[in-house]
Design a protein around this motif. Structure first.
Motif, PDB file in Angstrom:
ATOM      1  N   PRO A 160       5.894 -11.681  -3.205  1.00  0.00           N
ATOM      2  CA  PRO A 160       5.109 -12.230  -2.101  1.00  0.00           C
ATOM      3  C   PRO A 160       4.830 -11.141  -1.064  1.00  0.00           C
ATOM      4  CG  PRO A 160       7.398 -12.924  -1.930  1.00  0.00           C
ATOM      5  CD  PRO A 160       7.271 -12.200  -3.245  1.00  0.00           C
ATOM      6  N   PRO A 161       3.833 -11.342  -0.201  1.00  0.00           N
ATOM      7  CA  PRO A 161       3.435 -10.274   0.732  1.00  0.00           C
ATOM      8  C   PRO A 161       4.555  -9.784   1.644  1.00  0.00           C
ATOM      9  CG  PRO A 161       1.763 -11.987   0.648  1.00  0.00           C
ATOM     10  CD  PRO A 161       2.929 -12.503  -0.135  1.00  0.00           C
ATOM     11  N   HIS A 162       5.501 -10.655   2.022  1.00  0.00           N
ATOM     12  CA  HIS A 162       6.529 -10.251   2.987  1.00  0.00           C
ATOM     13  C   HIS A 162       7.654  -9.450   2.359  1.00  0.00           C
ATOM     14  CE1 HIS A 162       8.512 -13.799   1.248  1.00  0.00           C
ATOM     15  NE2 HIS A 162       9.658 -13.351   1.756  1.00  0.00           N
ATOM     16  N   VAL A 163       7.671  -9.300   1.045  1.00  0.00           N
ATOM     17  CA  VAL A 163       8.740  -8.564   0.364  1.00  0.00           C
ATOM     18  C   VAL A 163       8.155  -7.269  -0.191  1.00  0.00           C
ATOM     19  CG1 VAL A 163      10.429  -8.584  -1.509  1.00  0.00           C
ATOM     20  CG2 VAL A 163       9.971 -10.678  -0.212  1.00  0.00           C
ATOM     21  N   THR A 164       8.686  -6.151   0.267  1.00  0.00           N
ATOM     22  CA  THR A 164       8.178  -4.847  -0.152  1.00  0.00           C
ATOM     23  C   THR A 164       9.325  -3.935  -0.569  1.00  0.00           C
ATOM     24  OG1 THR A 164       8.317  -3.871   2.072  1.00  0.00           O
ATOM     25  CG2 THR A 164       6.262  -5.019   1.491  1.00  0.00           C
ATOM     26  N   ALA A 165       8.986  -2.871  -1.274  1.00  0.00           N
ATOM     27  CA  ALA A 165       9.950  -1.814  -1.580  1.00  0.00           C
ATOM     28  C   ALA A 165      10.037  -0.924  -0.344  1.00  0.00           C
ATOM     29  CB  ALA A 165       9.510  -1.021  -2.798  1.00  0.00           C
ATOM     30  N   ALA A 166      10.925  -1.311   0.575  1.00  0.00           N
ATOM     31  CA  ALA A 166      10.901  -0.753   1.919  1.00  0.00           C
ATOM     32  C   ALA A 166      11.306   0.717   1.984  1.00  0.00           C
ATOM     33  CB  ALA A 166      11.818  -1.571   2.830  1.00  0.00           C
ATOM     34  N   ASN A 167      11.968   1.229   0.937  1.00  0.00           N
ATOM     35  CA  ASN A 167      12.360   2.642   0.937  1.00  0.00           C
ATOM     36  C   ASN A 167      11.253   3.570   0.452  1.00  0.00           C
ATOM     37  OD1 ASN A 167      15.067   2.462   1.898  1.00  0.00           O
ATOM     38  ND2 ASN A 167      15.707   1.681  -0.095  1.00  0.00           N
TER      39      ASN A 167
ATOM     40  N   GLY B  88       2.172   1.660   0.579  1.00  0.00           N
ATOM     41  CA  GLY B  88       1.185   1.637  -0.498  1.00  0.00           C
ATOM     42  C   GLY B  88       1.745   1.940  -1.862  1.00  0.00           C
ATOM     43  N   ARG B  89       3.011   2.393  -1.928  1.00  0.00           N
ATOM     44  CA  ARG B  89       3.579   2.760  -3.224  1.00  0.00           C
ATOM     45  C   ARG B  89       3.988   1.544  -4.062  1.00  0.00           C
ATOM     46  NH1 ARG B  89       4.290   8.199  -4.781  1.00  0.00           N
ATOM     47  NH2 ARG B  89       3.355   9.470  -3.150  1.00  0.00           N
ATOM     48  N   ASP B  90       3.970   0.350  -3.466  1.00  0.00           N
ATOM     49  CA  ASP B  90       4.341  -0.821  -4.264  1.00  0.00           C
ATOM     50  C   ASP B  90       3.210  -1.836  -4.332  1.00  0.00           C
ATOM     51  OD1 ASP B  90       4.423  -1.821  -1.697  1.00  0.00           O
ATOM     52  OD2 ASP B  90       6.337  -2.853  -1.920  1.00  0.00           O
ATOM     53  N   ASP B  91       1.970  -1.388  -4.146  1.00  0.00           N
ATOM     54  CA  ASP B  91       0.829  -2.306  -4.202  1.00  0.00           C
ATOM     55  C   ASP B  91       0.795  -3.090  -5.517  1.00  0.00           C
ATOM     56  OD1 ASP B  91       0.056  -1.515  -1.722  1.00  0.00           O
ATOM     57  OD2 ASP B  91      -1.658  -0.304  -2.361  1.00  0.00           O
ATOM     58  N   LEU B  92       1.083  -2.419  -6.621  1.00  0.00           N
ATOM     59  CA  LEU B  92       1.016  -3.077  -7.924  1.00  0.00           C
ATOM     60  C   LEU B  92       1.984  -4.256  -8.021  1.00  0.00           C
ATOM     61  CD1 LEU B  92       0.794  -0.058 -10.413  1.00  0.00           C
ATOM     62  CD2 LEU B  92      -0.962  -1.793  -9.998  1.00  0.00           C
TER      63      LEU B  92
ATOM     64  N   ALA C  38       7.101  -5.106 -13.121  1.00  0.00           N
ATOM     65  CA  ALA C  38       7.170  -4.161 -14.244  1.00  0.00           C
ATOM     66  C   ALA C  38       6.024  -3.166 -14.183  1.00  0.00           C
ATOM     67  CB  ALA C  38       7.142  -4.915 -15.569  1.00  0.00           C
ATOM     68  N   ALA C  39       4.831  -3.619 -13.802  1.00  0.00           N
ATOM     69  CA  ALA C  39       3.693  -2.705 -13.681  1.00  0.00           C
ATOM     70  C   ALA C  39       3.951  -1.663 -12.609  1.00  0.00           C
ATOM     71  CB  ALA C  39       2.428  -3.504 -13.360  1.00  0.00           C
ATOM     72  N   HIS C  40       4.527  -2.102 -11.496  1.00  0.00           N
ATOM     73  CA  HIS C  40       4.852  -1.165 -10.420  1.00  0.00           C
ATOM     74  C   HIS C  40       5.879  -0.140 -10.881  1.00  0.00           C
ATOM     75  CE1 HIS C  40       7.612  -0.433  -6.808  1.00  0.00           C
ATOM     76  NE2 HIS C  40       6.583   0.348  -6.641  1.00  0.00           N
ATOM     77  N   ILE C  41       6.924  -0.608 -11.540  1.00  0.00           N
ATOM     78  CA  ILE C  41       7.975   0.300 -12.000  1.00  0.00           C
ATOM     79  C   ILE C  41       7.419   1.301 -13.011  1.00  0.00           C
ATOM     80  CG2 ILE C  41      10.056   0.336 -13.455  1.00  0.00           C
ATOM     81  CD1 ILE C  41      11.016  -2.081 -11.788  1.00  0.00           C
TER      82      ILE C  41
END
Length: 367
Positions: A182-189, A193-197, A209-212
């Motif tokens: 969901p929009p409020h959960v991001t890869a904060a480290n 823009g690095r976790d858009d996928l 999985a696509a992001h990883i």
């Protein structure tokens, strides 16, 4: 405890949190937390492997109130337990990692903060827990270096390098759900823009999985670990070891410890239960490094089992997410208190004055 399901909910074991958590998190998030890869054969194998371990108790040892404190990586902890690294904890609670780290601090055990934390490492560190940083190896080595530097600056006392994710395995539940963050959960480290996928939901595709696949490198090698060993002053734990030969190689490159783990049944489906491989890994490395167990731990008896098989301690994962989902900080506090109570009970019944004595116990496989 501020229960989100039923004001009369009083857990008496870690597993009691599971159904309570299922009632309060969205179904897709539950599948993300609870699911394994493929047919979930290895997910089931973790529990089966632990349940096959019978511990031979000692009697007439005069133990009334055993101690639970034990060293991990040379530092005394309140019990031989660390909270396992788990990504995106804000999926189950708005305060996510901070609440779970605060509970670990109060319980006197290390908290392992994930590269894919939904709270930056600096904010997690501000809670004051003993912090280990779990490192995923990224395609951009400059970003790896930056993460290590940030972990050191934040006061982390160890690096946990996860080595069993060259790619994310096919997790059927997430594929069927078209799971995306969901929009409020991001890869904060990670930089913006690095976790858009990870947020782009597509039917039949796991966005995570696509992001990883885009940011993790599948080419991590022992040479990379040697480079890291020379790059940081922090002790290294290598997480994701099952084959004893790899445990020996980890010790040879200077790892302070290995974590016997199949990623909670979430990577290679058909791999053995972690506890099945623990004795062979302990025998292979001897006293060259510490050995910890991860995957499937559900209570104090499992801690005793791991110690009896030669482990220095364990990592506990999903039960802490269940507790966080149910009650936030209070839920996590309750879960760790239950774990400590169960460990004291198991040590008493096994005739052990402390965790060190538990490592002298004998076991039988299969009862």
């Amino acid at each position: 405890m501020a229960d989100r399901t039923n004001c009369s909910f009083v857990p008496v074991s870690l597993t009691d949190f599971a159904e309570a958590a299922r009632a309060v998190v969205p179904p897709q998030v539950w599948d993300w937390v609870e699911g394994g890869s493929g047919t979930e054969t290895t997910l089931a194998a973790n529990r089966a492997a632990l349940d096959r371990i019978a511990v031979l108790p000692r009697v007439l040892t005069g133990v009334e109130a055993p101690r639970t404190d034990a060293p991990l990586l040379g530092r005394t902890q309140a019990m031989p337990v660390a909270v396992a690294p788990m990504a995106y904890q804000k999926l189950v609670h708005p305060d996510g990692e901070r609440e779970l780290a605060a509970a670990a601090r109060a319980a006197g055990v290390p908290y392992v903060s994930s590269t894919l934390s939904s709270t930056p490492i600096e904010e997690v560190a501000a809670v004051g827990a003993e912090l280990w940083f779990q490192l995923y190896w990224l395609r951009d080595r400059g970003m790896v270096t930056e993460l290590v530097d940030r972990a050191e600056a934040a006061g982390c006392t160890a690096l946990v390098v996860t080595v069993d994710v060259p790619v994310l395995a096919r997790r059927w539940r997430d594929l069927r759900n078209g799971f995306a963050l969901p929009p409020h959960v991001t890869a904060a480290n990670l930089p913006g823009g690095r976790d858009d996928l990870a947020h782009q939901g597509v039917p039949g595709v796991s966005a995570v999985a696509a992001h990883i696949g885009a940011v993790f490198t599948p080419t991590l090698s022992w040479a990379d670990l040697e480079w890291l060993r020379g790059r940081t002053r922090l002790p290294l734990l290598v997480k994701g070891i099952l084959d004893p030969r790899d445990a020996v190689l980890a010790a040879e490159v200077g790892a302070a410890g290995v974590i016997v783990s199949n990623h909670g049944g979430r990577q290679l489906d058909g791999a053995p239960g972690s506890a099945d491989m623990l004795p062979e890994v302990v025998a292979a490395v001897g006293d060259r490094c510490e050995v910890l167990l991860d995957s499937g731990v559900r209570g104090g008896l499992d801690v005793l089992r791991a110690l009896a098989l030669g482990a220095s301690g364990v990592l506990v994962g999903r039960p802490m997410l269940w507790a966080l989902a149910v009650g936030g900080r209070a839920g996590a506090d309750a879960a760790l208190a239950l774990l400590a109570a169960e460990l004291r009970d198991a040590l008493t019944l096994a005739g052990c004055v402390d965790p060190a004595a538990a490592r002298e116990l004998r076991t039988r496989i299969g009862g």
